[in-house]
Design a protein around this motif. Sequence first.
Motif, PDB file in Angstrom:
ATOM      1  N   SER A   1       0.828  -1.217   0.000  1.00  0.00           N
ATOM      2  CA  SER A   1       0.000   0.000   0.000  1.00  0.00           C
ATOM      3  C   SER A   1       0.859   1.263   0.000  1.00  0.00           C
ATOM      4  CB  SER A   1      -0.916   0.002   1.230  1.00  0.00           C
ATOM      5  OG  SER A   1      -0.143  -0.089   2.412  1.00  0.00           O
TER       6      SER A   1
ATOM      7  N   ASP B   1       2.533   3.881  -4.433  1.00  0.00           N
ATOM      8  CA  ASP B   1       1.408   4.517  -5.136  1.00  0.00           C
ATOM      9  C   ASP B   1       1.612   4.351  -6.647  1.00  0.00           C
ATOM     10  OD1 ASP B   1      -0.736   5.942  -5.928  1.00  0.00           O
ATOM     11  OD2 ASP B   1      -0.161   7.835  -4.983  1.00  0.00           O
TER      12      ASP B   1
ATOM     13  N   SER C   1      -0.675   4.464  -8.963  1.00  0.00           N
ATOM     14  CA  SER C   1      -1.489   5.410  -9.732  1.00  0.00           C
ATOM     15  C   SER C   1      -0.716   6.707  -9.996  1.00  0.00           C
ATOM     16  CB  SER C   1      -2.780   5.706  -8.978  1.00  0.00           C
ATOM     17  OG  SER C   1      -3.567   6.626  -9.694  1.00  0.00           O
ATOM     18  N   SER C   2      -0.066   7.241  -8.956  1.00  0.00           N
ATOM     19  CA  SER C   2       0.732   8.458  -9.143  1.00  0.00           C
ATOM     20  C   SER C   2       1.934   8.193 -10.046  1.00  0.00           C
ATOM     21  CB  SER C   2       1.212   8.972  -7.787  1.00  0.00           C
ATOM     22  OG  SER C   2       0.110   9.298  -6.972  1.00  0.00           O
TER      23      SER C   2
ATOM     24  N   ALA D   1       7.176   5.072  -4.476  1.00  0.00           N
ATOM     25  CA  ALA D   1       7.134   5.575  -5.852  1.00  0.00           C
ATOM     26  C   ALA D   1       8.208   6.609  -6.134  1.00  0.00           C
ATOM     27  CB  ALA D   1       5.755   6.160  -6.149  1.00  0.00           C
TER      28      ALA D   1
END
Length: 842
Positions: free
Chosen positions: A736, A739, A741-742, A778
Motif C-alpha cells: 500500500s 502509489d 497510480s501516481s 514511488a
Amino acid sequence: MSHSAYNKQWDICQSDLGDLLEFELPPVPPKPEKDRVVVFQNLVVLYVRYIQVFRKLEECYDQVVHPQKRRIIRPILDGCIGRILEIKNEMVLLEFSEYHFFDDVLADLKMTPSDVEVPIPKYYLRENERVIREREKVLGTILAKLGPQDEGADKTDEPTMSMESAVKIIRVHERARQGRLRAKLMRNIREQEERDRLAQQLGKPALDPGLAATKIQKTWKGFSQRKKTERMRAEELIFVGMVPPPGPVSLKHTPHAQARKTCSARHMLQEANEKEYIAALSSVKDRLRDVEGPDIRETMQDEIRQWFIEVRDATGKFPEYPDEETGGSAAIFKKIEPGETEPVKEEKGKKKGKKKGKKGKKEKKGKKKGKKGKKGKKGDEEEDEGWKMQPSNFLGNVKTQEDHYKNIWKKRDETNNFKQKHEVEIIKADKRLELEDEIRVQVDQLMREELKNLKLAVDRDKGAKGKKGKGKKSGKKKKKGKKGGKGKKGKKGKKEKDLTADRTMDSLYEELVREGIIVRCPKTHLEEYLGEYNYLGMTLRNHSIEPQPSLADVRRVVTENCILPLGSSSVHEKAPHVKSVLICGPRQTGKKMLVHAICTETAANLFDLSPANIAGKYPGKSGLQMLMHMVFKVARALQPSVIYIGGAERSWMKKVPKTDKSDPKRVKKDLPKVLKTLKPGERVMIIGVSKQPYDAEVKALCGVYQKLLLIPRPDYASRFTIWRKSIQKAGARITSLLDLSSLAKISDGYTGGHIAVACKEILTDRRVAQLNRRPLVASEFVPSLAKIDPVYREEEETYKTWYGKTPLGKKRLKALKGGDDDDGGKKGKKKGKKGKGKKKKK
C-alpha cells in the motif's frame, strides 16, 4: 473439464456457427446497404461472434482426445480464423484504418475486452515441437563451431586496467571493510555503557505486580486491535477491488497449476489415442481388402458388363470406355434417370442445347432493344449502389464440415466410449471408398481388354477388315496432330534461374548462419507485450475526436496480420494475402519485441536483412543477387519464415548521411521484385521496423510495405499495467506504500522500454533484499525517469502527420473531413444532368 464437458462445448460452438452460416448464406441475397455506420455495426457483431466461436473451438481442439473429432474440428477452426481475417479486411476497407473501436457493441452484448481477445492457437507450436527441437539442435551445432563471437567482441570493448590501479582499488575496499567492523564494535561498546549508566541512576526500583500486569494488558490489547483493524480494512479493499489479492505462498497447489497438470495429462492421452488411430487405419483397410475386396470386384465387373449390353441394345454398337483422366468406370455410374442409358441422356442434352440456343437468340434481341432505353437512364443509375460483402473463401468448407458434424456426431451415442477411442465403423466407411477406388483401377484395365476383345469378335463376324486399315491410318494422323500440339504447349514463360542448384539446403542454411543472416530468435510470447484496452474509443469518435489506439489494439492487429496467417498453411492460402508489414513508432515502444513474438508464436525462422547487418557481406551486384536468392530459397523451404529489416526507412531515405557507410539503399531495387514472387501459401513475410519513417519517401516506402502499423505512446491504463508487472517481475512485492497510480500519472510520455530500464536500475538484488525492512516507494523511480527523455507531444504529432500522408491515412482523413462535401457534390451533379436532359427535349 471432462470429456462430456468438451463435447457439450463443441456442440454449442456448432449451433452458434450454424446461426452465423444462416445469417451469412441466406437463400435470397440481401440488398446493398448504403449507411456506412450500419454496415460497420453489422461487421463488428459478426467479428465478435466469430471470435467467441474461435475461442471455444480452439480450446476444444486443444483438449479433445478423440482423434476423429479433432480431424473435424481442425478445418472448422481454420475456417473461423480465415473468416475473422476476411471480416477484418472488410472493416479496414470500410473505415480506412487498421485499428477499430467497438466498446459500444461490447457494452450492448454485455462482454468484456478479455472475452474478445484474439487467441493464438496452441497447435501452432504443439504440432511443430519436433521440427523446432531439430532446428534448435542444428542451429546450436553451427553456432558452437563458430565459437563465442559475441563474447569476444564484448571483451575487446572493455577498458584495460593497470596493476597499480587494481591494487589501489583493492586497498581502498579493504580499508573500508575494516573501518566498518571497527565502527560496529565501538557502537556496541557505547550502547553497553549507556545501559549500565541508566541502571545505576534508576537504582532498579521494585514495580507493583498489578500495575505491571495492567500495562502489559493495555499494550497487548491495543496491538491486537490495531492488527485486527488493519486486516479488516485490507479485506474490504480487496473485496471492493481497490487492492489486488495477495499471491499464493506455494504455486504447486493453486487452481492454475492443477489446470495445467490436467491439460498436460490430456495431451499425453491425445498422443496415445492418435497412435492407436493411425495403426487402425492400415489394419482396417487390410481386413476390408481381404474380406470385401473380391465381392466388390465381382459387383463392379457385373455392372460394367450390364452397361455394355444396355448400350449395345440401345445404339447397336459397344460404347467407348472412359479414360482414366475422366475417372474411368466411375463416370459410368453417375446418377441418371432409371431406365436411361448414357447415350440416351446425351441425346436429351443435345435437344436441350438447341432449345437454349433459340432462347439465347431471343434474349439477345431483347438486350439490344433494352440498351437504347438504358442510355437515357444513365444519370439516375449513377447513384451509390451501397456496400456488399465480398465472397468468402472459407464459408463453403465450414458449411461442409458442419453438415458432416450433423450427420455423424450430433446424435451419436457414445455412452460405451468413455475413453474416447476411435470409432471403427467410421474408419470402415472411409476406407471402403478408398478400397473401391483402388479396385476400380484394376477392374478398368481388365474390362478395357474385355471390351476390346468383344469389338474384335463382332468385327470378325461382320468381316470388316478394310475398316480396320482405315482406322489405323486415321489413328496415325491423329498421333501426328497430337505431336504438333505438344510442341506448341511447350512454349512457356521463362523460369527463374536457380543460382544454387548444385548445393544442398543444409549447406545454404549453414552459410547463412555463419554470415549472421539467420539468427536465433529469443523466446518472447505476445502476452508479454503489456497493454490495456481503450474503453473510450467510440465515445470519442461520436464527439468527432479521433481516438488514439492502445497497446492492446497493437497486440490484436499484429495477431491478425502476422501470427494467424503465418501459423497455418490452409489459412494462408485463402485469407487476404499480407506479404509485408512495417512496424513504426517512437523509440523503446517494443517494435523488435513484436518481431520476436511473431517468430516465437509461429515457430518461424528469423532472417536479418537490416542494412547494418548485411554491410560488407556479399559485395557487388552479383553478390546481392546471390544473397537475396539464398535467403528466399531457404525461407520458402523452411516455412514459416520472417525477413526482418531493422531501420527500414534508411533504404528509402531522400538523402543518406555521409557518415552512414552501410550502403542502406542496397536492397531498394531487389526487394520489390522479390515481393512480387511471393504467392498465397508461401508463408514468408517481410517485417520492417522503423523509428523515423518520416525520413523516407512515403510513396516508395508504402509501395514495398503493404501494412503500416503505427505504435502509439502507452496511455494511463497501459502504463499502470506495465509498472505493476515490471515491479513484480523484478521480485518486489507491491504494498500500500507504493502509489502506482501516481507513478503511472507522472510517467506520461514514457514508453514500456523506458519503464523497464527504470525498474532494472532501481530494483537491484541488494534493493530487493532490503524490501522487508524498507518497503518500496514511488519516489525512488523519479530520479531514474528524470535521466530519460520521454516521447514529447511534438514527436507524436510528427508521426501522425507522416501517417496522414500514407495512402490509407489519406483515405481516412478524406472520409473524416470530406464526407459532407462529397454528398453535396453528388447532388449538384445530378441536378446538372437533369437540366441537360430538359434542354435536349426542348
